[in-house]
Scaffold this active site. Sequence first.
Site, PDB file in Angstrom:
ATOM      1  N   PHE A 186     -27.639   6.794 -21.287  1.00 41.10           N
ATOM      2  CA  PHE A 186     -27.991   8.002 -20.208  1.00 41.10           C
ATOM      3  C   PHE A 186     -28.453   9.148 -20.821  1.00 41.10           C
ATOM      4  O   PHE A 186     -27.900  10.185 -20.989  1.00 41.10           O
ATOM      5  CB  PHE A 186     -27.257   8.000 -18.941  1.00 41.10           C
ATOM      6  CG  PHE A 186     -26.703   6.799 -18.391  1.00 41.10           C
ATOM      7  CD1 PHE A 186     -27.849   6.017 -17.981  1.00 41.10           C
ATOM      8  CD2 PHE A 186     -25.506   6.568 -17.584  1.00 41.10           C
ATOM      9  CE1 PHE A 186     -27.637   4.819 -17.181  1.00 41.10           C
ATOM     10  CE2 PHE A 186     -25.113   5.638 -17.114  1.00 41.10           C
ATOM     11  CZ  PHE A 186     -26.341   4.563 -16.846  1.00 41.10           C
TER      12      PHE A 186
ATOM     13  N   LYS B 235     -10.961   5.338  -7.944  1.00 42.31           N
ATOM     14  CA  LYS B 235     -11.316   6.157  -8.960  1.00 42.31           C
ATOM     15  C   LYS B 235     -12.800   6.049  -9.456  1.00 42.31           C
ATOM     16  O   LYS B 235     -13.306   6.690 -10.449  1.00 42.31           O
ATOM     17  CB  LYS B 235     -10.506   5.797 -10.255  1.00 42.31           C
ATOM     18  CG  LYS B 235     -10.756   4.409 -10.699  1.00 42.31           C
ATOM     19  CD  LYS B 235     -10.451   3.847 -12.103  1.00 42.31           C
ATOM     20  CE  LYS B 235     -10.814   2.471 -12.248  1.00 42.31           C
ATOM     21  NZ  LYS B 235     -10.380   2.144 -13.951  1.00 42.31           N
TER      22      LYS B 235
ATOM     23  N   TYR C  34     -14.316  12.025  -5.124  1.00 38.68           N
ATOM     24  CA  TYR C  34     -13.257  11.603  -6.017  1.00 38.68           C
ATOM     25  C   TYR C  34     -12.565  12.873  -6.910  1.00 38.68           C
ATOM     26  O   TYR C  34     -11.407  12.914  -6.754  1.00 38.68           O
ATOM     27  CB  TYR C  34     -13.536  10.650  -7.107  1.00 38.68           C
ATOM     28  CG  TYR C  34     -12.906  10.127  -8.257  1.00 38.68           C
ATOM     29  CD1 TYR C  34     -11.818   9.518  -8.217  1.00 38.68           C
ATOM     30  CD2 TYR C  34     -12.874  10.806  -9.647  1.00 38.68           C
ATOM     31  CE1 TYR C  34     -10.804   9.576  -9.278  1.00 38.68           C
ATOM     32  CE2 TYR C  34     -12.161  10.673 -10.724  1.00 38.68           C
ATOM     33  CZ  TYR C  34     -10.888   9.817 -10.164  1.00 38.68           C
ATOM     34  OH  TYR C  34      -9.966   9.709 -11.471  1.00 38.68           O
TER      35      TYR C  34
ATOM     36  N   ARG D 286     -27.997  10.626 -16.385  1.00 43.91           N
ATOM     37  CA  ARG D 286     -27.398  10.296 -15.294  1.00 43.91           C
ATOM     38  C   ARG D 286     -27.021  11.601 -14.551  1.00 43.91           C
ATOM     39  O   ARG D 286     -26.471  12.363 -15.193  1.00 43.91           O
ATOM     40  CB  ARG D 286     -26.128   9.461 -15.650  1.00 43.91           C
ATOM     41  CG  ARG D 286     -25.421   9.073 -14.397  1.00 43.91           C
ATOM     42  CD  ARG D 286     -24.009   7.984 -14.797  1.00 43.91           C
ATOM     43  NE  ARG D 286     -23.149   8.672 -15.507  1.00 43.91           N
ATOM     44  CZ  ARG D 286     -22.076   8.087 -16.029  1.00 43.91           C
ATOM     45  NH1 ARG D 286     -21.811   6.898 -15.804  1.00 43.91           N
ATOM     46  NH2 ARG D 286     -21.301   8.745 -16.808  1.00 43.91           N
TER      47      ARG D 286
ATOM     48  N   ASN E 271     -18.209   3.013 -16.431  1.00 38.35           N
ATOM     49  CA  ASN E 271     -17.931   3.611 -17.676  1.00 38.35           C
ATOM     50  C   ASN E 271     -18.759   2.961 -18.869  1.00 38.35           C
ATOM     51  O   ASN E 271     -18.943   1.890 -18.889  1.00 38.35           O
ATOM     52  CB  ASN E 271     -16.363   3.865 -17.779  1.00 38.35           C
ATOM     53  CG  ASN E 271     -15.882   4.414 -16.645  1.00 38.35           C
ATOM     54  OD1 ASN E 271     -15.192   3.876 -15.805  1.00 38.35           O
ATOM     55  ND2 ASN E 271     -16.141   5.966 -16.559  1.00 38.35           N
ATOM     56  N   LEU E 272     -18.818   3.731 -19.905  1.00 39.74           N
ATOM     57  CA  LEU E 272     -19.609   3.343 -20.902  1.00 39.74           C
ATOM     58  C   LEU E 272     -18.825   2.320 -21.722  1.00 39.74           C
ATOM     59  O   LEU E 272     -19.602   1.326 -21.984  1.00 39.74           O
ATOM     60  CB  LEU E 272     -19.436   4.530 -22.000  1.00 39.74           C
ATOM     61  CG  LEU E 272     -20.314   4.240 -23.275  1.00 39.74           C
ATOM     62  CD1 LEU E 272     -21.677   3.772 -23.383  1.00 39.74           C
ATOM     63  CD2 LEU E 272     -20.220   5.469 -24.385  1.00 39.74           C
TER      64      LEU E 272
ATOM     65  N   TYR F 223      -6.380  13.111 -17.778  1.00 42.67           N
ATOM     66  CA  TYR F 223      -7.011  12.137 -18.904  1.00 42.67           C
ATOM     67  C   TYR F 223      -8.500  12.673 -19.015  1.00 42.67           C
ATOM     68  O   TYR F 223      -9.115  12.720 -18.030  1.00 42.67           O
ATOM     69  CB  TYR F 223      -6.970  10.703 -18.241  1.00 42.67           C
ATOM     70  CG  TYR F 223      -5.770  10.283 -17.586  1.00 42.67           C
ATOM     71  CD1 TYR F 223      -4.352  10.855 -17.592  1.00 42.67           C
ATOM     72  CD2 TYR F 223      -5.776   9.199 -16.712  1.00 42.67           C
ATOM     73  CE1 TYR F 223      -3.272  10.207 -17.340  1.00 42.67           C
ATOM     74  CE2 TYR F 223      -4.844   8.812 -15.963  1.00 42.67           C
ATOM     75  CZ  TYR F 223      -3.489   9.199 -16.297  1.00 42.67           C
ATOM     76  OH  TYR F 223      -2.219   8.795 -15.756  1.00 42.67           O
TER      77      TYR F 223
ATOM     78  N   SER G 139      -7.354  14.065 -13.574  1.00 43.12           N
ATOM     79  CA  SER G 139      -8.266  13.426 -14.593  1.00 43.12           C
ATOM     80  C   SER G 139      -9.381  14.806 -15.008  1.00 43.12           C
ATOM     81  O   SER G 139      -9.356  16.056 -14.183  1.00 43.12           O
ATOM     82  CB  SER G 139      -9.400  12.674 -13.620  1.00 43.12           C
ATOM     83  OG  SER G 139     -10.641  12.642 -13.992  1.00 43.12           O
ATOM     84  N   ALA G 140      -9.854  14.588 -16.215  1.00 48.03           N
ATOM     85  CA  ALA G 140     -10.890  15.997 -16.677  1.00 48.03           C
ATOM     86  C   ALA G 140     -11.804  16.137 -15.711  1.00 48.03           C
ATOM     87  O   ALA G 140     -12.403  17.471 -15.783  1.00 48.03           O
ATOM     88  CB  ALA G 140     -11.143  15.312 -18.134  1.00 48.03           C
TER      89      ALA G 140
ATOM     90  N   LYS H 186      -8.703  14.456  -6.594  1.00 45.32           N
ATOM     91  CA  LYS H 186      -7.694  14.830  -7.635  1.00 45.32           C
ATOM     92  C   LYS H 186      -7.451  16.444  -7.726  1.00 45.32           C
ATOM     93  O   LYS H 186      -6.320  16.858  -7.844  1.00 45.32           O
ATOM     94  CB  LYS H 186      -8.468  14.772  -9.124  1.00 45.32           C
ATOM     95  CG  LYS H 186      -8.513  13.137  -9.273  1.00 45.32           C
ATOM     96  CD  LYS H 186      -7.290  12.404  -9.523  1.00 45.32           C
ATOM     97  CE  LYS H 186      -7.300  10.912  -9.672  1.00 45.32           C
ATOM     98  NZ  LYS H 186      -6.267  10.343  -9.469  1.00 45.32           N
TER      99      LYS H 186
ATOM    100  N   ASP I 293       0.912  -1.243   0.028  1.00 43.34           N
ATOM    101  CA  ASP I 293      -0.053   0.043  -0.059  1.00 43.34           C
ATOM    102  C   ASP I 293       0.986   1.169   0.088  1.00 43.34           C
ATOM    103  O   ASP I 293       1.703   1.545   0.853  1.00 43.34           O
ATOM    104  CB  ASP I 293      -0.900  -0.056   1.284  1.00 43.34           C
ATOM    105  CG  ASP I 293      -1.588   1.268   1.351  1.00 43.34           C
ATOM    106  OD1 ASP I 293      -1.546   2.042   0.710  1.00 43.34           O
ATOM    107  OD2 ASP I 293      -2.740   1.053   2.139  1.00 43.34           O
TER     108      ASP I 293
END
Length: 343
Positions: free
Chosen positions: A218, A86, A150, A290, A199-200, A177, A126-127, A154, A60
């Site tokens: 969605f 994530k 989350y 969503r 996720n899709l 990303y 992350s975006a 970030k 860890d």
Amino acid sequence: MSSTVLVTGGLGYIGSHTVVALIEAGHRPVIVDDLSNSSIAVLDAIASLTGTRPTFCQLDVADRGALTAVFDDENIDSVIHFAGLKAVGESVEHPLRYYVTNYGATLSLLSEMMAQGVHDLVFSSSATVYGVTETVPIDEDAPLGAINPYGATKLGIEGMLEDVASTGGWRIALLRYFNPVGAHPSGAIGEDPAGIPNNLMPYLMQVAVGRREQLMVFGDDYDTPDGTGIRDYIHVMDLAEGHLAALDHLREGCRAFNLGTGAGASVLDVLAAASLAVGEAIPYVIAPRRAGDAACVYADVTRARSELDFSATRTLEEMCVDHWRWQSLHPYGFAGPDTVESL
Ligand code: NAD
Ligand code: WQD
């Protein structure tokens, strides 16, 4: 130039593809991962793909003592920090888990890097740090905001890294990303989500392979050409190469870069490309929107192109073909059907 790169979370989805790219570029990755969201089988797959079995320590990252031993033994030059939780929905249900894990791992890692005099870091951002925005394309100077725990971790870690870099001597890249999809073209490694995918792409691939009945789209009433949400999908192999470019172009200070293609695809575009890759129509139904979803999100990739000399090259078709190869070769991921829930 060859270097030794500590890769936290290096057996996960993006980490494993980046480890392959590092080995192929002549670097020596040292992987640390607690296997909380990955399988040791990924290490075997990396070894057979590259002919090199990277050093691996199961730990860890928040365990500072274990991390010290790795730094003492391995002569680390730089770090790519993927390790963390994530899942957006899970972070809303269990916010503390996200703050403890994502901050805890990063604080431990930064403290150890400071103590060891290792100051080169590439961080998986992350975006999601852009919150819900209506202005596209999104460049790195767009307003930031978190819309879930989350995203807050970030954003908080980005701030932490800017503060650390401002003390001097550090070279840090924050890679934001957009939507990573696809798999290594061999189909030997890929995305292996635990439980129901959020996720899709992994969801629709599990429909295609027969693990789920149908995709729920969605919302089809967004202000987009076909009414479904638009995102900037990037092939995980391009993303992996983006990490190499970031390592090669690290500069004094802390700098954020979008990693995307700069183009958007709708949910129905992805469904059509995935159906072609699979060779049959993937069943779907239109469902309500969503909560928290934006209509249209894609990156301005000018900065990565000009400062990192990086551009994504792989098409949506390649993303779907490669993701499907991985999924069809491993219908139940690395665990196999007995340990995975089906529908
Ligand atoms: P992943 O879950 O597949 O990989 C993360 C890896 O880190 C796993 O192997 C897990 O076992 C390990 N890990 C988690 N906590 C750890 C800890 N405390 N110590 C050691 N190992 C630990 O996720 P991924 O999709 O490869 O994402 C990697 C990073 O990129 C994450 O930080 C994620 O937030 C970020 N990111 C991912 C996406 C995406 O859509 N996949 C998008 C933007 C950003
Ligand atoms: C894409 C599109 C959905 C699932 C998330 C995180 C973000 C980042 C990347 C980590 C949207 C639609 C989805 C489904 C659907 N992760 N969709 N049916 O929401 O852009 O980003 O992953 O940092 O933080 O929020 O990606 O793949 O969930 O959704 O119709 O079953 O597909 O509405 O338009 P998203 P996604």
